[in-house]
Scaffold this motif. Structure first.
Motif, PDB file in Angstrom:
ATOM      1  N   HIS A  28       0.807  -1.218   0.000  1.00  0.00           N
ATOM      2  CA  HIS A  28       0.000   0.000   0.000  1.00  0.00           C
ATOM      3  C   HIS A  28       0.838   1.264   0.000  1.00  0.00           C
ATOM      4  CE1 HIS A  28       1.225   0.220   4.101  1.00  0.00           C
ATOM      5  NE2 HIS A  28       0.483   1.254   4.365  1.00  0.00           N
ATOM      6  N   TYR A  29       2.144   1.164   0.323  1.00  0.00           N
ATOM      7  CA  TYR A  29       2.965   2.372   0.326  1.00  0.00           C
ATOM      8  C   TYR A  29       3.090   2.918  -1.082  1.00  0.00           C
ATOM      9  CZ  TYR A  29       4.731   1.915   5.074  1.00  0.00           C
ATOM     10  OH  TYR A  29       4.844   1.868   6.420  1.00  0.00           O
ATOM     11  N   ALA A  30       2.714   4.181  -1.246  1.00  0.00           N
ATOM     12  CA  ALA A  30       2.822   4.777  -2.581  1.00  0.00           C
ATOM     13  C   ALA A  30       4.259   5.153  -2.905  1.00  0.00           C
ATOM     14  CB  ALA A  30       1.936   6.014  -2.662  1.00  0.00           C
ATOM     15  N   THR A  31       5.043   5.473  -1.878  1.00  0.00           N
ATOM     16  CA  THR A  31       6.436   5.883  -2.123  1.00  0.00           C
ATOM     17  C   THR A  31       7.363   5.086  -1.209  1.00  0.00           C
ATOM     18  OG1 THR A  31       6.455   7.601  -0.432  1.00  0.00           O
ATOM     19  CG2 THR A  31       5.683   8.258  -2.604  1.00  0.00           C
ATOM     20  N   LEU A  32       8.629   5.135  -1.451  1.00  0.00           N
ATOM     21  CA  LEU A  32       9.688   4.483  -0.665  1.00  0.00           C
ATOM     22  C   LEU A  32       9.610   2.961  -0.637  1.00  0.00           C
ATOM     23  CD1 LEU A  32      10.370   6.756   2.452  1.00  0.00           C
ATOM     24  CD2 LEU A  32      11.678   6.579   0.333  1.00  0.00           C
ATOM     25  N   TYR A  33       8.710   2.391   0.190  1.00  0.00           N
ATOM     26  CA  TYR A  33       8.681   0.925   0.338  1.00  0.00           C
ATOM     27  C   TYR A  33       7.562   0.330  -0.498  1.00  0.00           C
ATOM     28  CZ  TYR A  33      11.000   2.562   4.587  1.00  0.00           C
ATOM     29  OH  TYR A  33      11.804   3.197   5.476  1.00  0.00           O
ATOM     30  N   THR A  34       7.634   0.477  -1.791  1.00  0.00           N
ATOM     31  CA  THR A  34       6.489   0.025  -2.594  1.00  0.00           C
ATOM     32  C   THR A  34       6.508  -1.491  -2.774  1.00  0.00           C
ATOM     33  OG1 THR A  34       7.734   0.400  -4.610  1.00  0.00           O
ATOM     34  CG2 THR A  34       6.398   2.207  -3.853  1.00  0.00           C
ATOM     35  N   HIS A  35       7.633  -2.015  -3.252  1.00  0.00           N
ATOM     36  CA  HIS A  35       7.713  -3.458  -3.506  1.00  0.00           C
ATOM     37  C   HIS A  35       8.191  -4.202  -2.263  1.00  0.00           C
ATOM     38  CE1 HIS A  35       7.906  -2.455  -7.949  1.00  0.00           C
ATOM     39  NE2 HIS A  35       7.051  -3.439  -7.921  1.00  0.00           N
ATOM     40  N   ILE A  36       7.825  -5.462  -2.174  1.00  0.00           N
ATOM     41  CA  ILE A  36       8.256  -6.310  -1.054  1.00  0.00           C
ATOM     42  C   ILE A  36       9.791  -6.410  -1.026  1.00  0.00           C
ATOM     43  CG2 ILE A  36       8.165  -8.507  -2.346  1.00  0.00           C
ATOM     44  CD1 ILE A  36       6.906  -8.138   1.239  1.00  0.00           C
ATOM     45  N   ASP A  37      10.427  -6.235  -2.177  1.00  0.00           N
ATOM     46  CA  ASP A  37      11.897  -6.333  -2.298  1.00  0.00           C
ATOM     47  C   ASP A  37      12.615  -5.591  -1.171  1.00  0.00           C
ATOM     48  OD1 ASP A  37      10.495  -6.562  -4.689  1.00  0.00           O
ATOM     49  OD2 ASP A  37      12.152  -5.907  -5.941  1.00  0.00           O
ATOM     50  N   ASP A  38      12.090  -4.374  -0.867  1.00  0.00           N
ATOM     51  CA  ASP A  38      12.772  -3.501   0.097  1.00  0.00           C
ATOM     52  C   ASP A  38      12.799  -4.098   1.502  1.00  0.00           C
ATOM     53  OD1 ASP A  38      13.098  -1.533  -1.886  1.00  0.00           O
ATOM     54  OD2 ASP A  38      11.037  -0.888  -1.587  1.00  0.00           O
ATOM     55  N   PHE A  39      11.899  -5.009   1.770  1.00  0.00           N
ATOM     56  CA  PHE A  39      11.811  -5.576   3.121  1.00  0.00           C
ATOM     57  C   PHE A  39      12.566  -6.893   3.276  1.00  0.00           C
ATOM     58  CE2 PHE A  39       7.660  -3.227   2.750  1.00  0.00           C
ATOM     59  CZ  PHE A  39       8.017  -2.175   3.586  1.00  0.00           C
ATOM     60  N   VAL A  40      13.068  -7.443   2.166  1.00  0.00           N
ATOM     61  CA  VAL A  40      13.743  -8.745   2.251  1.00  0.00           C
ATOM     62  C   VAL A  40      15.191  -8.551   2.711  1.00  0.00           C
ATOM     63  CG1 VAL A  40      14.513 -10.785   0.955  1.00  0.00           C
ATOM     64  CG2 VAL A  40      12.289  -9.756   0.454  1.00  0.00           C
ATOM     65  N   GLU A  41      15.530  -9.172   3.854  1.00  0.00           N
ATOM     66  CA  GLU A  41      16.908  -9.080   4.354  1.00  0.00           C
ATOM     67  C   GLU A  41      17.714 -10.287   3.883  1.00  0.00           C
ATOM     68  OE1 GLU A  41      17.892  -9.738   8.701  1.00  0.00           O
ATOM     69  OE2 GLU A  41      17.938  -7.553   8.612  1.00  0.00           O
ATOM     70  N   SER A  42      17.109 -11.468   3.927  1.00  0.00           N
ATOM     71  CA  SER A  42      17.748 -12.657   3.350  1.00  0.00           C
ATOM     72  C   SER A  42      16.687 -13.703   3.052  1.00  0.00           C
ATOM     73  CB  SER A  42      18.821 -13.222   4.283  1.00  0.00           C
ATOM     74  OG  SER A  42      18.220 -13.941   5.325  1.00  0.00           O
ATOM     75  N   LEU A  43      17.077 -14.696   2.261  1.00  0.00           N
ATOM     76  CA  LEU A  43      16.100 -15.678   1.769  1.00  0.00           C
ATOM     77  C   LEU A  43      16.637 -17.097   1.864  1.00  0.00           C
ATOM     78  CD1 LEU A  43      14.833 -14.384  -1.690  1.00  0.00           C
ATOM     79  CD2 LEU A  43      13.512 -14.685   0.385  1.00  0.00           C
TER      80      LEU A  43
END
Ligand SMILES: Cc1cc2nc3c(=O)[nH]c(=O)nc-3n(C[C@H](O)[C@H](O)[C@H](O)COP(=O)(O)OP(=O)(O)OC[C@H]3O[C@@H](n4cnc5c(N)ncnc54)[C@H](O)[C@@H]3O)c2cc1C
Length: 530
Positions: free
Chosen positions: A214-229
């Protein structure tokens, strides 16, 4: 308590329906738009109306306890939740079904299912919430496979570990949005990734599709929240290091983020979290001219204020979603913070939008995001997935497509997309069709426009009519320089246009990566790698 059964033919759970009042309002609205008295209705599908072919595969005894070939399970996992998926369910025609649905409860069971499927020459489709709208989980695998195993990840649904100091958590991939947030809440933490499909979609699905929240700016995609996989592939497991950032060559996470089940099964991820926000402000702003609203959004997003919500909704979409009477374009604006009041940021944002002719609605600058135009938009947004199953039964074609484009090309791009889809709507439907636009996400260098279209279709050819519209929209987006998807992913439906968009050498490199991770090509065949 038994897990609630999912509806196999539409959005949500089996025990949920659109209310009588909602139906009445929808009927009045769409009958008015199409100038008809009412609609002939195809009744909702029932399980016993489907003739399913016998499964071609049987799991070995050691896996029988976590595998199912029950008709309801096979149908729930046959398709995603796109418009053509719902149409095929209403037509009682589902040509491709998984033979077996596996429900592993641990990573070790994921490994065993992959081993069995690889040995049995069966294709494997990783499946999270099944909310794909691009054919990403459809059991249409082609080739010489001896069968299809759909691998449901929803048994891996725990938060395993929380690192409060670094504000991150190790989370299993099959957890759905509501359970994820409920398990973080007692710790005062949140992932705050709220796509419209939040209710059903899973963390693994979000990562595999690079979903947009829902973030329109900055943290739009889940990518930004992934630290490791961590992921399991037919060639073995791989796990990246937990790091706040790294310059060590191309990122292993980047290879799996957006891999759509074609390179590996994501089993868990360390995710960056946030403190729960307690300061909020929201407002709605009217514009007489859509492009003036777009210019205001550009100024806002280049100002460094970073609104969490910044959705410009064109006047027709405002009418359809009952945000207003369609006389103005609306910008829904919101700020939030866990640390400090956001009123100053809102005040400066409103100064900026006024410079572009924006009229701020008086009653809303104070900021309740459930009231006024902001609240009306929010309510329509939450209920829309349910409305489609009613509209499909009435033969109304209703779908969306989304993209992104830089500001320098936006106006020409938007005008071209609108004109080409409008022409296609006129071609497929005798009644006037409609295309509308809103921005779901905005960047300093351009917006992510999200288009919705509807028209009255013919019950006997909804699928063909939809494909005509889909091809027109996708051709327009690619011809005019946009991306075939900003956040819905590629799946099977977008493959022809994805192949036009990506550089050929990148396609070859991706194919080579798949060859290393999945030598027999059993993972989600036909997606990303032709
Ligand atoms: C009503 C509605 C609203 C939507 N709103 C949004 C939105 O706001 N933002 C947005 O980005 N998208 C949205 N979508 C699209 C969809 O919800 C997203 O693509 C979502 O991320 C899919 O998650 P899922 O768990 O349902 O994955 P699924 O649909 O089950 O799978 C999607 C893809 O990911 C793969 N996959 C799933 N789990 C794994 C795993 N653990 N490992 C490897 N691969 C896996 C599948 O093979 C498939 O290719 C919406 C869809 C609907 C129907």
């Amino acid at each position: 308590m038994a897990e609630r059964r999912l509806k196999f033919w539409g959005w949500g759970y089996d025990d949920e329906r659109v209310t009588v009042d909602e139906r009445k309002a929808l009927r009045a609205f769409y009958a008015g738009r199409f100038g008809v008295d009412g609609f002939s209705e195809t009744p909702e599908p029932r399980l016993e109306e489907f003739e399913l072919p016998a499964p071609r595969l049987a799991p070995p005894a050691a896996l029988a306890g976590i595998c199912s070939s029950d008709p309801h399970d096979r149908l729930v996992h046959a398709l995603g939740k796109s418009f053509p998926d719902t149409v095929r369910m209403f037509a009682r025609q589902v040509p491709n079904l998984p033979d077996v649905v596996a429900f592993p409860n641990s990573e070790e069971e994921v490994v065993r299912v992959l081993d069995w499927a690889d040995g049995a020459s069966a294709a494997v489709i990783p499946f999270g919430g099944g909310s794909s709208v691009v054919g990403g989980v459809e059991a249409a695998v082609g080739g010489d496979f001896k069968g299809v195993v759909t691998l449901s990840m929803v048994g891996l649904d725990k938060i395993v570990e929380i690192d409060r100091l670094s504000r991150a958590a190790r989370i299993q991939a099959g957890i759905r949005g509501p359970a994820l947030e409920a398990q973080l809440k007692p710790h005062g933490l949140t992932l705050r990734h709220f796509p419209q499909s939040f209710e059903l979609a899973t963390l693994g699905g979000w990562i595999a599709t690079r979903s947009g929240g829902h973030y329109a700016t900055l943290y739009t995609h889940i990518d930004d929240f992934v630290e490791s996989l961590r992921a399991i592939t037919p060639a073995g497991s791989m796990e990246s290091r937990r790091l706040p950032g790294s310059g060590a060559g191309p990122s292993p996470d980047r290879m799996l983020i957006g891999s759509e089940g074609a390179l590996g099964v994501i089993t868990e991820a360390w995710m960056r979290l946030q403190d729960r926000p307690s300061f909020r402000a929201s407002a709605s702003v009217g514009f007489k001219d859509f492009f003036a609203g777009a210019k205001a959004v550009r100024a806002l997003v280049q100002s460094g204020l970073n609104p969490g919500n910044c959705r410009l909704i064109d006047a027709t979409e405002a009418l359809v979603t009952q945000v207003n009477d369609g006389s103005q374009h609306v910008l829904v604006l919101g700020f939030e913070s866990a640390d400090h009041p956001v009123d100053d940021r809102m005040a400066r944002a409103l100064e900026i939008v006024r410079d572009f002719g924006g009229n701020v609605a008086d009653d809303e600058a104070a900021g309740d995001n459930r009231a006024g135009a902001v609240g009306a938009w929010r309510q329509a947004f939450l209920r829309m997935p349910y409305y489609r199953e009613v509209l499909t039964g009435w033969g109304i074609i209703f779908d969306t497509f989304e993209t992104a484009i830089t500001w320098d090309r936006f106006e020409e791009f938007h005008a071209g997309v609108m004109a080409r889809v409008q022409a296609a709507l006129a071609e497929v439907s005798g009644s006037p069709g409609t295309i509308t636009c809103r921005f779901t996400h905005v960047y300093a260098d351009g917006p992510a426009p999200y288009y919705s279209f509807h028209c009255l279709g013919r019950q006997d050819s909804l699928l063909d009519q939809w494909w005509t519209l889909k091809r027109a929209a996708s051709d327009a987006v690619i011809d005019l320089g946009g991306t075939i998807t900003h956040h819905h992913a590629v799946g099977r439906d977008h493959m022809p246009w994805y192949e036009r968009q990506r550089p050929p050498l990148f396609g070859a490199a991706l194919k080579a990566a798949k060859g290393a991770l999945d030598p027999n090509g059993i993972l989600n065949p036909g997606v990303l790698v032709p």
